[in-house]
Design an enzyme around this catalytic site. Structure first.
Site, mmCIF file in Angstrom:
data_model
loop_
_atom_site.group_PDB
_atom_site.id
_atom_site.type_symbol
_atom_site.label_atom_id
_atom_site.label_comp_id
_atom_site.label_asym_id
_atom_site.label_seq_id
_atom_site.Cartn_x
_atom_site.Cartn_y
_atom_site.Cartn_z
ATOM 1 N N HIS A 227 -3.199 -4.696 4.926
ATOM 2 C CA HIS A 227 -3.283 -3.679 3.869
ATOM 3 C C HIS A 227 -2.013 -3.644 3.015
ATOM 4 O O HIS A 227 -2.023 -3.086 1.922
ATOM 5 C CB HIS A 227 -3.565 -2.292 4.471
ATOM 6 C CG HIS A 227 -2.539 -1.813 5.425
ATOM 7 N ND1 HIS A 227 -2.530 -2.183 6.765
ATOM 8 C CD2 HIS A 227 -1.471 -0.999 5.256
ATOM 9 C CE1 HIS A 227 -1.509 -1.598 7.365
ATOM 10 N NE2 HIS A 227 -0.845 -0.885 6.474
ATOM 11 N N GLU B 10 2.145 5.357 5.122
ATOM 12 C CA GLU B 10 3.398 4.680 5.475
ATOM 13 C C GLU B 10 4.541 5.012 4.511
ATOM 14 O O GLU B 10 5.661 4.541 4.706
ATOM 15 C CB GLU B 10 3.182 3.164 5.475
ATOM 16 C CG GLU B 10 2.231 2.703 6.546
ATOM 17 C CD GLU B 10 1.900 1.231 6.482
ATOM 18 O OE1 GLU B 10 1.231 0.751 7.412
ATOM 19 O OE2 GLU B 10 2.298 0.538 5.509
#
Length: 173
Positions: free
Chosen positions: A137, A163
């Site tokens: 990703h 993240e």
């Protein structure tokens, strides 16, 4: 024999395929059972899979850690050895991308020594059997767009933002 366990996540159920030693062989979202079957057929042909087995504690801890913000929780996780040498090189390169950052397919190809292999990097990325653990990703198009993700662009964006990714601050762009 491999075992299959389900793990609820903020993005839906993950199917985790592991062996009796707790080595992880596949992680795919439950809404894509064909991806799980394709991974197993390719990397462990003829292997029997026992369904609905309790998840080993260390695997549950690693995934819960990731979704709780511990982005290094997969660093020591043992995974099955599979893929071609090139695929393994791509997947190893993906694991070096820090959480919250992205790289382009071309940047990964350059890292591997041949910028002309950007499409091959994309193909290896698409065959990654370890969603989230091998962070495919984190790979985006050269234009900065959220190109290709087998589990959907909404999930890709959610994972990146989880993240800490901020497009305007990304060193890739």
């Amino acid at each position: 024999m491999l075992s299959r366990s389900l793990l609820p996540t903020p993005l839906g159920q993950l199917v985790l395929v592991h062996d009796e030693d707790g080595v992880l062989w596949a992680s795919e979202f439950h809404d894509d059972p064909a991806a799980i079957e394709a991974s197993l057929a390719r990397f462990a042909p003829g292997t029997m899979v026992e369904a609905d087995v309790p998840l080993p504690a260390h695997l549950e801890d690693a995934f819960r850690g990731y979704f709780g913000g511990a982005f290094d929780s997969f660093d020591e996780l043992m995974t099955g050895r599979f893929g071609t040498p090139f695929e393994r090189a791509v997947w190893a390169a993906l694991r070096t991308i820090p959480a919250g950052e992205t790289r382009s397919y071309a940047a990964i190809a350059a890292l591997l020594g041949d910028i002309g292999k950007a499409r091959a990097v994309g193909a290896a990325n698409a065959r990654n059997p370890l969603a989230i653990v091998v962070p495919c990703h984190r790979v985006i198009g050269s234009d900065g767009g959220l190109a290709g993700y087998a589990h959907g662009l909404a999930r890709k964006e959610w994972l990146l933002r989880h993240e800490g990714w901020r497009p305007a601050q990304d060193p890739m762009l």
